[in-house]
Design an enzyme around this catalytic site. Structure first.
Site, PDB file in Angstrom:
ATOM      1  N   ASP A 386       1.105  -1.102  -0.031  1.00  0.00           N
ATOM      2  CA  ASP A 386       0.023  -0.137  -0.061  1.00  0.00           C
ATOM      3  C   ASP A 386       0.920   1.275  -0.021  1.00  0.00           C
ATOM      4  O   ASP A 386       1.479   1.530   1.143  1.00  0.00           O
ATOM      5  CB  ASP A 386      -1.025   0.094   1.292  1.00  0.00           C
ATOM      6  CG  ASP A 386      -1.952   1.154   1.085  1.00  0.00           C
ATOM      7  OD1 ASP A 386      -1.729   1.947   0.388  1.00  0.00           O
ATOM      8  OD2 ASP A 386      -3.165   0.758   1.888  1.00  0.00           O
ATOM      9  N   TYR A 480      -9.705  15.403  -8.350  1.00  0.00           N
ATOM     10  CA  TYR A 480      -8.943  14.395  -9.192  1.00  0.00           C
ATOM     11  C   TYR A 480      -7.923  15.016 -10.130  1.00  0.00           C
ATOM     12  O   TYR A 480      -6.636  14.688  -9.812  1.00  0.00           O
ATOM     13  CB  TYR A 480      -9.920  13.481 -10.178  1.00  0.00           C
ATOM     14  CG  TYR A 480      -9.244  12.800 -11.082  1.00  0.00           C
ATOM     15  CD1 TYR A 480      -8.379  11.635 -10.582  1.00  0.00           C
ATOM     16  CD2 TYR A 480      -9.028  12.656 -12.521  1.00  0.00           C
ATOM     17  CE1 TYR A 480      -7.643  10.694 -11.450  1.00  0.00           C
ATOM     18  CE2 TYR A 480      -8.367  12.162 -13.089  1.00  0.00           C
ATOM     19  CZ  TYR A 480      -7.760  11.005 -12.632  1.00  0.00           C
ATOM     20  OH  TYR A 480      -6.970  10.127 -13.727  1.00  0.00           O
ATOM     21  N   LYS A 484      -3.903  14.131  -9.697  1.00  0.00           N
ATOM     22  CA  LYS A 484      -3.148  13.689 -10.686  1.00  0.00           C
ATOM     23  C   LYS A 484      -2.058  14.765 -11.118  1.00  0.00           C
ATOM     24  O   LYS A 484      -1.048  14.133 -11.558  1.00  0.00           O
ATOM     25  CB  LYS A 484      -4.201  13.489 -12.076  1.00  0.00           C
ATOM     26  CG  LYS A 484      -3.539  12.554 -13.074  1.00  0.00           C
ATOM     27  CD  LYS A 484      -3.505  11.193 -12.596  1.00  0.00           C
ATOM     28  CE  LYS A 484      -2.876  10.134 -13.478  1.00  0.00           C
ATOM     29  NZ  LYS A 484      -2.768   8.540 -12.733  1.00  0.00           N
TER      30      LYS A 484
END
Length: 608
Positions: A386, A480, A484
């Site tokens: 993770d 988002y 990104k």
């Protein structure tokens, strides 16, 4: 309309007399409104229908589903479902489809008297799209997804072919008759298209306009128009609207209009039943839509008993008459709704299956990959990690160095996505995206850098977009985009920071959707997969990047096909999952990154 005081083909008294319980109200937007306020015009017209129902609640009620139609009928009122004649109000934006669905629109005639941004028109000699436009294909699929019937009336033959090849639900021809009786007139349906609509499960609804029914009435306007042109030539100018009206009235007095009759309507119904089956024929009378051209004895909504008597005389059973008079149309409407619900359920099940099987899929894939690499003389070390947690990332890098002796390449591809607006984005989702995308990229790169410095040609590659600050990349999903772009900012900063150490940092981004599990399960299912390129285009581009000298090739934001083209690749068809499908463009590709030759024609338009 409520009182019958004006001379209309449809009004409340005439409808009750004729037994008409649920006429689709046509939200007709003329072709002249294309790119000139079509959406606003449609909203006004919808408001008029809503106002009619609000002012006369004892007589009318707006219907949003077949269930509503039946419920309103039981109350003794007339149901008013809404259809939109001409798709111009969509204005190239699928959000407008949602807007009109929410306002009650349940079918859309894609075009009208001229070709528009969606489809070619049967009336228009300018067939600009040779069928549907790229956006038209998207709109048909979106209408299937939301539960709006696709209406093929008014469309060119090629456009009807495209609709039937694209739709995943039954369609309607809301007011079209049969070309068999009006040879050469594209506005009526060919025999093949009548059969096609039947095979699709849809319904062909017969138009009452005399020009739709007989060859004589269909040819009536041509000599009149020639005479008008001759008169204008004599006058040395075009007639005014008033002069045109007067001229045509005089012409009609001298040349009586050849009205069709009941038998002509029945002939069309008979042939449609013969071609498509009685389950796929209906009535699309076009009352108040074809002017003074309605057949003798079928002049308004009170005349349905005349049609019923004619159907009985032709040998139709009560059951079949019920289908033709509305049962078939209701059935198609229900099937379109069912298809929408089925797709939603399938998407939910795919998402659930993906969540339940994610761990086992990872194990299977990693085992297969390890075997493939081993067969080719390589080796693999599958690790569950993770990347939000520093200790797990550092342990994974340490295990990698222990097995392989170092790190030459680091690829940051882990990404969380949620295409939601600001108000719809929970902070937990915001945190998750930033922890995986930006923090995970920074952390993994940081952990690898000491080992990369020892490599002869070290590369770090982020699967992240160019830093294009156009507002369109932020407006729909700010959270988002920020996450990104955090990955891309690592490229920008680390490329400069570690340039003297010879460690290259570059970003690679696809022009189109890529056929991955994320696309399959989160962004569109099988349909989007077919509109994607394969992962091979990214792997080929990445391989080229890794062969570049790291001290010379760093700090680049690369679009996959541009980079491959610059390095000699010209065949991009090899990367398409389904060459027959248009490719769905990805987010974040700057407008100035033009596609290589031949690629632009393969891309969908109007999505982003």
């Amino acid at each position: 309309m409520a009182t019958g005081e004006k001379a209309l083909d449809f009004d409340y008294p005439r409808a009750k007399e004729g037994g008409l319980d649920a006429p689709f109200m046509s939200i007709y937007v003329a072709a002249d409104y294309e790119a000139r306020g079509a959406k606003a015009r449609a909203d006004i017209l919808i408001g008029l229908v809503e106002s009619l129902a609000a002012q006369h609640p004892d007589k009318f009620e707006t219907a949003y589903s077949p269930k509503d139609v039946r419920k309103i009928h039981k109350k003794g009122k007339i149901a008013l479902p809404l259809g939109m004649e001409n798709g111009s109000p969509i204005e190239g934006d699928l959000q407008n489809l949602r807007h009109f669905y929410d306002r009650g629109i349940r079918y859309i005639t894609l075009a009208h008297s001229r070709s528009n941004h969606i489809s070619d028109s049967s009336y228009d000699i300018n067939k600009r799209w040779d069928g549907l436009s790229p956006f038209g294909f998207e709109l048909v699929r979106a209408m299937n997804d939301i539960g709006v019937m696709v209406d093929v009336s008014h469309l060119s033959d090629a456009a009807i072919d495209d609709v039937l090849a694209t739709t995943r639900a039954p369609v309607i021809a809301s007011h079209s008759s049969l070309r068999h009786f009006t040879p050469g007139w594209e506005r009526n349906l060919s025999d093949d298209h009548v059969k096609g609509v039947g095979e699709n499960g849809g319904v062909v609804m017969i138009n009452y306009g005399s020009a739709f029914l007989t060859e004589e009435a269909n040819a009536y306007a041509a000599p009149r128009d020639e005479a008008q042109e001759a008169r204008e030539a004599e006058m040395g100018r075009e007639m005014t609207p008033a002069e045109v009206t007067a001229f045509r009235r005089a012409w009609r007095e001298e040349h009586p209009y050849p009205f069709a009759g009941l038998e002509n309507v029945l002939d069309h119904i008979d042939r449609a039943v013969e071609l498509a089956g009685v389950d796929h024929v209906g009535i699309g009378s076009d009352y108040d839509g074809v002017g003074n051209s309605l057949p003798v004895n079928l002049k308004d909504a009170s005349s349905f008993p005349v049609l019923i008597d004619g159907l009985i005389a032709r040998g139709y059973s009560d059951e079949d008459i019920g289908k033709i008079l509305g049962g078939n149309a209701l059935r198609v409407w229900e099937e379109v709704e069912d298809a929408r619900r089925k797709r939603k359920m399938e998407q939910m099940l795919r998402s659930l299956q993906n969540q339940l099987s994610r761990i086992s899929i990872f194990r299977v894939r990693s085992t297969l990959l390890r075997r493939k690499l081993k067969l080719r003389g390589g080796a693999a070390l599958p690790l569950v990690c993770d990347i939000r947690y520093e200790d797990q990332v550092e342990a994974a890098v340490a295990e990698t160095v222990k097995k392989f002796g170092g790190v030459d390449i680091c690829v940051n591809n882990a990404s969380a996505i949620s295409l939601t607006g600001t108000e719809a984005t929970p902070m937990k989702r915001w945190d998750l995206m930033h922890q995986i995308n930006a923090r995970g990229t920074f952390l993994t790169s940081k952990a690898c850098i000491p080992h990369l410095k020892k490599s002869d040609n070290p590369h770090v590659l982020m699967l992240s977009p160019p830093l294009d600050m156009s507002p369109k990349w932020f407006a729909g999903h700010t959270a988002y985009t920020m996450a990104k772009y955090g990955m891309s900012m690592c490229v920008l900063g680390m490329a400069a920071e570690f340039k003297n150490d010879g460690v290259a940092f570059n970003a690679l981004w696809p022009r189109t959707a890529i056929a991955t599990a994320a696309v399959q399960f989160a962004l569109g299912g099988d349909e989007m997969m077919q509109a994607s390129r394969t992962v091979d285009i990214l792997s080929d581009a990445a391989h080229l990047i890794f062969t570049k000298p790291s001290r010379e090739f760093t700090g680049n934001f690369i679009i996959d096909d541009n980079f491959l083209y610059e390095n000699g690749v010209t065949d991009f068809e090899q990367y398409r999952v389904d060459p027959s499908k248009k490719l769905a463009p990805d987010f974040f590709v700057p407008d100035d990154r033009t596609p290589p030759p031949g690629v632009a024609e393969t891309l969908m338009t109007g999505m982003l």
